[in-house]
Design an enzyme around this catalytic site. Structure first.
Site, PDB file in Angstrom:
ATOM      1  N   LYS A 213       0.808  -1.218   0.000  1.00 27.04           N
ATOM      2  CA  LYS A 213       0.000   0.000   0.000  1.00 27.04           C
ATOM      3  C   LYS A 213       0.851   1.281   0.000  1.00 27.04           C
ATOM      4  O   LYS A 213       2.059   1.236   0.260  1.00 27.04           O
ATOM      5  CB  LYS A 213      -0.930  -0.020   1.211  1.00 27.04           C
TER       6      LYS A 213
ATOM      7  N   PHE B  62     -15.890   3.728   6.663  1.00 25.12           N
ATOM      8  CA  PHE B  62     -14.508   4.032   6.284  1.00 25.12           C
ATOM      9  C   PHE B  62     -14.234   3.907   4.788  1.00 25.12           C
ATOM     10  O   PHE B  62     -13.105   4.142   4.342  1.00 25.12           O
ATOM     11  CB  PHE B  62     -13.533   3.136   7.063  1.00 25.12           C
TER      12      PHE B  62
ATOM     13  N   ARG C  79      -1.082 -14.508   4.812  1.00 24.53           N
ATOM     14  CA  ARG C  79      -1.822 -13.841   5.887  1.00 24.53           C
ATOM     15  C   ARG C  79      -1.027 -13.910   7.200  1.00 24.53           C
ATOM     16  O   ARG C  79      -1.015 -12.952   7.973  1.00 24.53           O
ATOM     17  CB  ARG C  79      -3.224 -14.425   6.025  1.00 24.53           C
TER      18      ARG C  79
ATOM     19  N   THR D 286      -4.469  -7.213  11.179  1.00 30.65           N
ATOM     20  CA  THR D 286      -4.799  -5.931  10.556  1.00 30.65           C
ATOM     21  C   THR D 286      -4.365  -4.765  11.436  1.00 30.65           C
ATOM     22  O   THR D 286      -3.841  -3.765  10.946  1.00 30.65           O
ATOM     23  CB  THR D 286      -6.320  -5.846  10.288  1.00 30.65           C
TER      24      THR D 286
ATOM     25  N   ARG E  52       3.215  -6.191   9.166  1.00 28.70           N
ATOM     26  CA  ARG E  52       2.495  -5.096   9.824  1.00 28.70           C
ATOM     27  C   ARG E  52       3.134  -4.687  11.149  1.00 28.70           C
ATOM     28  O   ARG E  52       3.156  -3.503  11.484  1.00 28.70           O
ATOM     29  CB  ARG E  52       1.029  -5.469   9.995  1.00 28.70           C
TER      30      ARG E  52
ATOM     31  N   ASN F 265      -1.829   0.139   7.035  1.00 25.36           N
ATOM     32  CA  ASN F 265      -1.240  -1.106   7.536  1.00 25.36           C
ATOM     33  C   ASN F 265      -0.363  -1.826   6.515  1.00 25.36           C
ATOM     34  O   ASN F 265      -0.138  -3.023   6.609  1.00 25.36           O
ATOM     35  CB  ASN F 265      -2.323  -2.025   8.105  1.00 25.36           C
TER      36      ASN F 265
ATOM     37  N   HIS G 139      -2.067  -5.619   1.761  1.00 25.25           N
ATOM     38  CA  HIS G 139      -3.338  -6.336   1.638  1.00 25.25           C
ATOM     39  C   HIS G 139      -3.012  -7.729   1.132  1.00 25.25           C
ATOM     40  O   HIS G 139      -2.116  -7.900   0.307  1.00 25.25           O
ATOM     41  CB  HIS G 139      -4.261  -5.649   0.622  1.00 25.25           C
TER      42      HIS G 139
END
Length: 140
Positions: free
Chosen positions: A11, A59, A87, A93, A104, A114, A117
Protein backbone atom coordinates in the site's frame (compact mmCIF):
# COMPACT_ATOMS: atom_id res chain seq x y z
CA UNK A 1 -0.70 -28.74 1.03
CA UNK A 2 -1.42 -27.59 -2.50
CA UNK A 3 0.44 -24.97 -4.49
CA UNK A 4 -1.82 -21.94 -4.76
CA UNK A 5 -1.71 -18.28 -5.67
CA UNK A 6 -2.70 -15.25 -3.68
CA UNK A 7 -2.91 -11.55 -4.38
CA UNK A 8 -0.97 -8.88 -2.51
CA UNK A 9 -0.91 -5.10 -2.50
CA UNK A 10 1.93 -3.13 -0.97
CA UNK A 11 0.00 0.00 0.00
CA UNK A 12 0.93 3.70 -0.36
CA UNK A 13 2.15 4.07 3.24
CA UNK A 14 4.80 1.42 2.52
CA UNK A 15 5.76 2.50 -1.01
CA UNK A 16 6.25 6.11 0.11
CA UNK A 17 8.81 4.84 2.63
CA UNK A 18 10.58 2.67 0.04
CA UNK A 19 9.68 -0.60 1.80
CA UNK A 20 8.91 -2.73 -1.26
CA UNK A 21 12.25 -4.54 -1.09
CA UNK A 22 12.01 -5.17 2.65
CA UNK A 23 8.47 -6.52 2.28
CA UNK A 24 9.45 -8.68 -0.70
CA UNK A 25 12.31 -10.12 1.37
CA UNK A 26 9.85 -11.19 4.09
CA UNK A 27 7.56 -12.73 1.46
CA UNK A 28 10.40 -14.73 -0.07
CA UNK A 29 11.82 -15.71 3.33
CA UNK A 30 8.43 -17.32 4.06
CA UNK A 31 8.86 -19.54 0.99
CA UNK A 32 6.51 -17.67 -1.34
CA UNK A 33 7.48 -16.81 -4.91
CA UNK A 34 6.58 -13.48 -6.49
CA UNK A 35 5.33 -14.59 -9.92
CA UNK A 36 3.94 -11.20 -10.99
CA UNK A 37 4.55 -7.68 -9.75
CA UNK A 38 3.96 -4.15 -10.96
CA UNK A 39 3.98 -0.68 -9.46
CA UNK A 40 0.87 1.30 -10.37
CA UNK A 41 -1.20 4.24 -9.27
CA UNK A 42 -4.74 2.96 -8.71
CA UNK A 43 -7.53 4.99 -10.21
CA UNK A 44 -10.52 5.89 -8.05
CA UNK A 45 -12.61 3.45 -10.12
CA UNK A 46 -10.11 0.61 -9.54
CA UNK A 47 -10.02 1.26 -5.80
CA UNK A 48 -13.82 1.51 -5.53
CA UNK A 49 -14.23 -1.74 -7.48
CA UNK A 50 -11.54 -3.50 -5.48
CA UNK A 51 -13.04 -2.50 -2.12
CA UNK A 52 -16.72 -2.70 -3.21
CA UNK A 53 -17.40 -5.21 -0.42
CA UNK A 54 -16.84 -2.31 2.03
CA UNK A 55 -19.00 0.24 0.17
CA UNK A 56 -21.61 0.54 2.94
CA UNK A 57 -18.99 0.84 5.70
CA UNK A 58 -18.22 4.29 7.14
CA UNK A 59 -14.51 4.03 6.28
CA UNK A 60 -15.03 3.28 2.56
CA UNK A 61 -14.34 6.80 1.25
CA UNK A 62 -11.26 7.21 3.43
CA UNK A 63 -9.96 3.80 2.33
CA UNK A 64 -10.40 4.63 -1.36
CA UNK A 65 -8.72 8.04 -0.89
CA UNK A 66 -5.79 6.35 0.87
CA UNK A 67 -5.37 3.71 -1.83
CA UNK A 68 -5.20 6.34 -4.60
CA UNK A 69 -2.94 8.70 -2.61
CA UNK A 70 0.26 7.21 -3.99
CA UNK A 71 1.75 4.29 -5.85
CA UNK A 72 0.99 0.71 -4.86
CA UNK A 73 2.71 -2.53 -5.80
CA UNK A 74 0.32 -5.27 -6.89
CA UNK A 75 1.62 -8.83 -6.78
CA UNK A 76 0.75 -12.45 -7.37
CA UNK A 77 2.40 -14.77 -4.85
CA UNK A 78 2.69 -18.52 -5.30
CA UNK A 79 3.54 -21.37 -2.97
CA UNK A 80 2.22 -24.14 -0.78
CA UNK A 81 -0.75 -22.82 1.15
CA UNK A 82 0.05 -19.34 -0.18
CA UNK A 83 -3.15 -17.67 1.03
CA UNK A 84 -2.82 -18.61 4.70
CA UNK A 85 0.96 -18.37 4.64
CA UNK A 86 0.84 -14.79 3.35
CA UNK A 87 -1.82 -13.84 5.89
CA UNK A 88 0.55 -15.11 8.60
CA UNK A 89 3.43 -13.10 7.10
CA UNK A 90 1.26 -9.95 6.98
CA UNK A 91 0.16 -10.19 10.61
CA UNK A 92 -3.02 -8.87 12.22
CA UNK A 93 -4.80 -5.93 10.56
CA UNK A 94 -4.14 -3.87 13.69
CA UNK A 95 -0.33 -3.61 13.86
CA UNK A 96 -0.43 -3.29 17.65
CA UNK A 97 -1.89 -6.83 17.73
CA UNK A 98 0.39 -8.26 15.01
CA UNK A 99 2.97 -10.89 15.93
CA UNK A 100 6.64 -9.91 16.08
CA UNK A 101 8.44 -10.25 12.75
CA UNK A 102 5.31 -9.78 10.62
CA UNK A 103 5.07 -7.12 7.91
CA UNK A 104 2.50 -5.10 9.82
CA UNK A 105 4.35 -5.28 13.15
CA UNK A 106 7.55 -4.15 11.46
CA UNK A 107 6.23 -1.57 8.99
CA UNK A 108 2.57 -0.54 9.43
CA UNK A 109 1.82 2.97 10.68
CA UNK A 110 -1.71 2.27 11.95
CA UNK A 111 -4.76 0.06 11.47
CA UNK A 112 -5.68 2.20 8.44
CA UNK A 113 -2.18 2.53 7.02
CA UNK A 114 -1.24 -1.11 7.54
CA UNK A 115 1.20 -1.47 4.61
CA UNK A 116 -0.22 -4.55 2.85
CA UNK A 117 -3.34 -6.34 1.64
CA UNK A 118 -3.65 -10.07 1.06
CA UNK A 119 -6.49 -12.20 -0.27
CA UNK A 120 -8.57 -14.01 2.34
CA UNK A 121 -9.68 -17.02 0.26
CA UNK A 122 -8.98 -18.81 -3.04
CA UNK A 123 -12.10 -17.37 -4.67
CA UNK A 124 -11.20 -13.83 -3.62
CA UNK A 125 -7.61 -14.30 -4.79
CA UNK A 126 -8.76 -15.33 -8.27
CA UNK A 127 -11.01 -12.27 -8.58
CA UNK A 128 -8.39 -9.88 -7.22
CA UNK A 129 -5.62 -11.26 -9.45
CA UNK A 130 -7.86 -10.91 -12.53
CA UNK A 131 -8.54 -7.25 -11.68
CA UNK A 132 -4.87 -6.33 -12.10
CA UNK A 133 -3.13 -9.02 -14.17
CA UNK A 134 -3.67 -10.81 -17.46
CA UNK A 135 -2.55 -14.43 -17.73
CA UNK A 136 0.62 -13.65 -19.69
CA UNK A 137 1.82 -11.26 -16.96
CA UNK A 138 2.01 -14.10 -14.43
CA UNK A 139 5.21 -16.04 -14.93
CA UNK A 140 5.70 -19.01 -12.60
Amino acid sequence: MAIERTFSIIKPDATERNLTGAINALIEKAGLRIVAQKRIRMTREQAETFYAVHKARPFFGELVDFMISGPVVVQVLEGEGAILKYRDVMGATDPSKAADGTIRKLHAKSIGENSVHGSDAAETAAIEIAQFFSGNEIVG
